[in-house]
Design a protein around this motif. Structure first.
Motif, PDB file in Angstrom:
ATOM      1  N   SER A  51       0.845  -1.197   0.000  1.00 33.90           N
ATOM      2  CA  SER A  51       0.000   0.000   0.000  1.00 33.90           C
ATOM      3  C   SER A  51       0.878   1.243   0.000  1.00 33.90           C
ATOM      4  O   SER A  51       2.075   1.179   0.261  1.00 33.90           O
ATOM      5  CB  SER A  51      -0.909   0.028   1.243  1.00 33.90           C
ATOM      6  OG  SER A  51      -0.164   0.395   2.400  1.00 33.90           O
ATOM      7  N   VAL A  52       0.238   2.371  -0.270  1.00 27.96           N
ATOM      8  CA  VAL A  52       0.826   3.701  -0.092  1.00 27.96           C
ATOM      9  C   VAL A  52      -0.111   4.392   0.893  1.00 27.96           C
ATOM     10  O   VAL A  52      -1.253   4.689   0.562  1.00 27.96           O
ATOM     11  CB  VAL A  52       0.903   4.479  -1.429  1.00 27.96           C
ATOM     12  CG1 VAL A  52       1.320   5.921  -1.183  1.00 27.96           C
ATOM     13  CG2 VAL A  52       1.845   3.791  -2.400  1.00 27.96           C
ATOM     14  N   THR A  53       0.365   4.575   2.133  1.00 27.50           N
ATOM     15  CA  THR A  53      -0.480   5.078   3.213  1.00 27.50           C
ATOM     16  C   THR A  53       0.243   6.199   3.949  1.00 27.50           C
ATOM     17  O   THR A  53       1.402   6.042   4.339  1.00 27.50           O
ATOM     18  CB  THR A  53      -0.805   3.934   4.211  1.00 27.50           C
ATOM     19  OG1 THR A  53      -1.349   2.826   3.482  1.00 27.50           O
ATOM     20  CG2 THR A  53      -1.793   4.383   5.257  1.00 27.50           C
ATOM     21  N   SER A  54      -0.427   7.324   4.154  1.00 29.01           N
ATOM     22  CA  SER A  54       0.184   8.476   4.836  1.00 29.01           C
ATOM     23  C   SER A  54       0.566   8.152   6.276  1.00 29.01           C
ATOM     24  O   SER A  54      -0.160   7.454   6.989  1.00 29.01           O
ATOM     25  CB  SER A  54      -0.783   9.657   4.869  1.00 29.01           C
ATOM     26  OG  SER A  54      -0.920  10.236   3.607  1.00 29.01           O
ATOM     27  N   GLU A  55       1.717   8.686   6.683  1.00 25.92           N
ATOM     28  CA  GLU A  55       2.140   8.672   8.085  1.00 25.92           C
ATOM     29  C   GLU A  55       2.636  10.069   8.418  1.00 25.92           C
ATOM     30  O   GLU A  55       3.020  10.829   7.538  1.00 25.92           O
ATOM     31  CB  GLU A  55       3.203   7.607   8.346  1.00 25.92           C
ATOM     32  CG  GLU A  55       4.530   7.833   7.639  1.00 25.92           C
ATOM     33  CD  GLU A  55       5.558   6.731   7.917  1.00 25.92           C
ATOM     34  OE1 GLU A  55       5.420   6.002   8.906  1.00 25.92           O
ATOM     35  OE2 GLU A  55       6.501   6.633   7.134  1.00 25.92           O
ATOM     36  N   GLU A  56       2.575  10.428   9.706  1.00 26.53           N
ATOM     37  CA  GLU A  56       2.936  11.799  10.091  1.00 26.53           C
ATOM     38  C   GLU A  56       4.417  12.089   9.941  1.00 26.53           C
ATOM     39  O   GLU A  56       4.803  13.192   9.590  1.00 26.53           O
ATOM     40  CB  GLU A  56       2.473  12.084  11.514  1.00 26.53           C
ATOM     41  CG  GLU A  56       0.962  12.210  11.600  1.00 26.53           C
ATOM     42  CD  GLU A  56       0.489  12.743  12.925  1.00 26.53           C
ATOM     43  OE1 GLU A  56       0.936  13.839  13.319  1.00 26.53           O
ATOM     44  OE2 GLU A  56      -0.324  12.056  13.549  1.00 26.53           O
ATOM     45  N   LYS A  57       5.265  11.107  10.241  1.00 26.45           N
ATOM     46  CA  LYS A  57       6.713  11.314  10.145  1.00 26.45           C
ATOM     47  C   LYS A  57       7.399   9.977   9.889  1.00 26.45           C
ATOM     48  O   LYS A  57       6.819   8.910  10.137  1.00 26.45           O
ATOM     49  CB  LYS A  57       7.252  11.976  11.405  1.00 26.45           C
ATOM     50  CG  LYS A  57       7.058  11.149  12.664  1.00 26.45           C
ATOM     51  CD  LYS A  57       7.549  11.908  13.894  1.00 26.45           C
ATOM     52  CE  LYS A  57       7.471  11.080  15.150  1.00 26.45           C
ATOM     53  NZ  LYS A  57       6.198  10.922  15.758  1.00 26.45           N
ATOM     54  N   LYS A  58       8.612  10.023   9.414  1.00 17.72           N
ATOM     55  CA  LYS A  58       9.387   8.809   9.117  1.00 17.72           C
ATOM     56  C   LYS A  58       9.480   7.937  10.366  1.00 17.72           C
ATOM     57  O   LYS A  58       9.726   8.421  11.458  1.00 17.72           O
ATOM     58  CB  LYS A  58      10.787   9.186   8.638  1.00 17.72           C
ATOM     59  CG  LYS A  58      11.645   7.981   8.286  1.00 17.72           C
ATOM     60  CD  LYS A  58      12.978   8.423   7.729  1.00 17.72           C
ATOM     61  CE  LYS A  58      13.924   7.285   7.496  1.00 17.72           C
ATOM     62  NZ  LYS A  58      13.521   6.319   6.522  1.00 17.72           N
ATOM     63  N   GLY A  59       9.254   6.646  10.160  1.00 16.77           N
ATOM     64  CA  GLY A  59       9.376   5.698  11.252  1.00 16.77           C
ATOM     65  C   GLY A  59       8.132   5.557  12.112  1.00 16.77           C
ATOM     66  O   GLY A  59       8.082   4.723  13.003  1.00 16.77           O
ATOM     67  N   ASP A  60       7.126   6.366  11.834  1.00 16.41           N
ATOM     68  CA  ASP A  60       5.897   6.339  12.631  1.00 16.41           C
ATOM     69  C   ASP A  60       5.132   5.027  12.418  1.00 16.41           C
ATOM     70  O   ASP A  60       4.619   4.439  13.359  1.00 16.41           O
ATOM     71  CB  ASP A  60       5.034   7.545  12.264  1.00 16.41           C
ATOM     72  CG  ASP A  60       3.853   7.747  13.179  1.00 16.41           C
ATOM     73  OD1 ASP A  60       3.946   7.362  14.356  1.00 16.41           O
ATOM     74  OD2 ASP A  60       2.839   8.277  12.713  1.00 16.41           O
ATOM     75  N   CYS A  61       5.027   4.580  11.167  1.00 12.96           N
ATOM     76  CA  CYS A  61       4.342   3.337  10.809  1.00 12.96           C
ATOM     77  C   CYS A  61       2.922   3.273  11.361  1.00 12.96           C
ATOM     78  O   CYS A  61       2.430   2.207  11.724  1.00 12.96           O
ATOM     79  CB  CYS A  61       5.143   2.112  11.255  1.00 12.96           C
ATOM     80  SG  CYS A  61       6.748   1.946  10.424  1.00 12.96           S
ATOM     81  N   THR A  62       2.282   4.413  11.451  1.00 14.73           N
ATOM     82  CA  THR A  62       0.899   4.510  11.908  1.00 14.73           C
ATOM     83  C   THR A  62       0.144   5.367  10.923  1.00 14.73           C
ATOM     84  O   THR A  62       0.606   6.455  10.560  1.00 14.73           O
ATOM     85  CB  THR A  62       0.818   5.147  13.312  1.00 14.73           C
ATOM     86  OG1 THR A  62       1.618   4.365  14.206  1.00 14.73           O
ATOM     87  CG2 THR A  62      -0.599   5.206  13.807  1.00 14.73           C
ATOM     88  N   LYS A  63      -1.034   4.889  10.519  1.00 19.68           N
ATOM     89  CA  LYS A  63      -1.842   5.636   9.549  1.00 19.68           C
ATOM     90  C   LYS A  63      -2.186   7.013  10.102  1.00 19.68           C
ATOM     91  O   LYS A  63      -2.680   7.141  11.223  1.00 19.68           O
ATOM     92  CB  LYS A  63      -3.122   4.855   9.230  1.00 19.68           C
ATOM     93  CG  LYS A  63      -3.908   5.413   8.091  1.00 19.68           C
ATOM     94  CD  LYS A  63      -5.057   4.490   7.710  1.00 19.68           C
ATOM     95  CE  LYS A  63      -5.805   5.024   6.516  1.00 19.68           C
ATOM     96  NZ  LYS A  63      -6.851   4.088   6.083  1.00 19.68           N
ATOM     97  N   GLN A  64      -1.885   8.037   9.319  1.00 21.35           N
ATOM     98  CA  GLN A  64      -2.147   9.411   9.733  1.00 21.35           C
ATOM     99  C   GLN A  64      -3.652   9.646   9.758  1.00 21.35           C
ATOM    100  O   GLN A  64      -4.355   9.334   8.800  1.00 21.35           O
ATOM    101  CB  GLN A  64      -1.473  10.388   8.769  1.00 21.35           C
ATOM    102  CG  GLN A  64      -1.544  11.818   9.218  1.00 21.35           C
ATOM    103  CD  GLN A  64      -0.668  12.719   8.350  1.00 21.35           C
ATOM    104  OE1 GLN A  64      -0.092  12.284   7.365  1.00 21.35           O
ATOM    105  NE2 GLN A  64      -0.564  13.963   8.735  1.00 21.35           N
ATOM    106  N   PRO A  65      -4.167  10.214  10.858  1.00 19.90           N
ATOM    107  CA  PRO A  65      -5.612  10.467  10.935  1.00 19.90           C
ATOM    108  C   PRO A  65      -6.045  11.581   9.991  1.00 19.90           C
ATOM    109  O   PRO A  65      -5.274  12.501   9.712  1.00 19.90           O
ATOM    110  CB  PRO A  65      -5.829  10.863  12.395  1.00 19.90           C
ATOM    111  CG  PRO A  65      -4.506  11.365  12.872  1.00 19.90           C
ATOM    112  CD  PRO A  65      -3.468  10.618  12.066  1.00 19.90           C
ATOM    113  N   ALA A  66      -7.265  11.468   9.503  1.00 15.23           N
ATOM    114  CA  ALA A  66      -7.819  12.495   8.615  1.00 15.23           C
ATOM    115  C   ALA A  66      -8.063  13.779   9.400  1.00 15.23           C
ATOM    116  O   ALA A  66      -8.407  13.755  10.568  1.00 15.23           O
ATOM    117  CB  ALA A  66      -9.123  12.002   8.000  1.00 15.23           C
ATOM    118  N   ALA A  67      -7.845  14.896   8.752  1.00 20.01           N
ATOM    119  CA  ALA A  67      -8.124  16.214   9.331  1.00 20.01           C
ATOM    120  C   ALA A  67      -8.607  17.110   8.195  1.00 20.01           C
ATOM    121  O   ALA A  67      -8.231  16.915   7.037  1.00 20.01           O
ATOM    122  CB  ALA A  67      -6.866  16.792   9.976  1.00 20.01           C
TER     123      ALA A  67
END
Length: 181
Positions: A51-67
């Motif tokens: 997949s190509v999934t947004s994360e807040e910063k490198k190494g976060d590995c957590t899907k960035q929440p919608a805002a």
């Protein structure tokens, strides 16, 4: 002279196209970093389950929440095909593969968009606007590209981008023909 002025306004709007291979050769994005200019498109081409999934910063590995107004990358998990996004403004977009431990194994990438960046045919691009190289991919299908309602800085999907680029090319050609150039 008016024709040249109009062409100068149309050409930059076309942007460059940057290619990223997803999962070809292992759990990686190739290239992992894309340097682009506002209006450039990135096309991710999939091989294997990724997949190509947004994360807040490198190494976060957590899907960035919608805002509200936030541009997010979310291809969903794909085996093959492409995912395309056009980046309308300067900024940095980190992304990762959401499948299994792929991110923890280093499957992350970043799109860095800067005014005066590599777009318009610069590094990592296969096509470009004014001064860009030619002969590369200029479109394709847009899958899973979406824009949150009312968000002014969300990316355009590739179908809109290609249609707009085609219309601008037709207008530009008509202007040149009308001017007798």
């Amino acid at each position: 002279m008016r024709v040249l002025t109009l062409l100068a306004l149309v050409a930059p709007a076309l942007g460059a196209v940057h290619q990223v291979a997803v999962g070809q050769g292992g759990q990686k994005f190739d290239p992992p970093t894309v340097n682009a200019a506002p209006g450039d498109m990135v096309v991710w081409t999939f091989m294997g389950s990724h997949s190509v999934t947004s994360e807040e910063k490198k190494g976060d590995c957590t899907k960035q929440p919608a805002a509200a107004g936030l541009m997010l990358l979310d291809s969903g998990t794909k085996q093959t095909g492409t995912y395309n996004m056009t980046f309308p403004k300067a900024g940095t977009w980190w992304y990762y593969c959401i499948v299994g431990a792929h991110c923890k194994n280093g499957m992350e990438g970043v799109v860095k968009v800067a005014v005066g960046g590599a777009g318009a045919g610069g590094a990592n691009s296969t096509t470009g606007g004014a001064g860009g190289s030619t002969g590369g991919t200029t479109g394709g299908s847009s899958t899973n590209s979406s824009s949150p309602a009312g968000a002014s800085d969300t990316p355009k999907n590739s179908a809109e981008k290609v249609a707009g680029a085609g219309l601008m090319a037709v207008v530009a050609a008509g202007l040149v023909a009308a001017a007798g150039l």
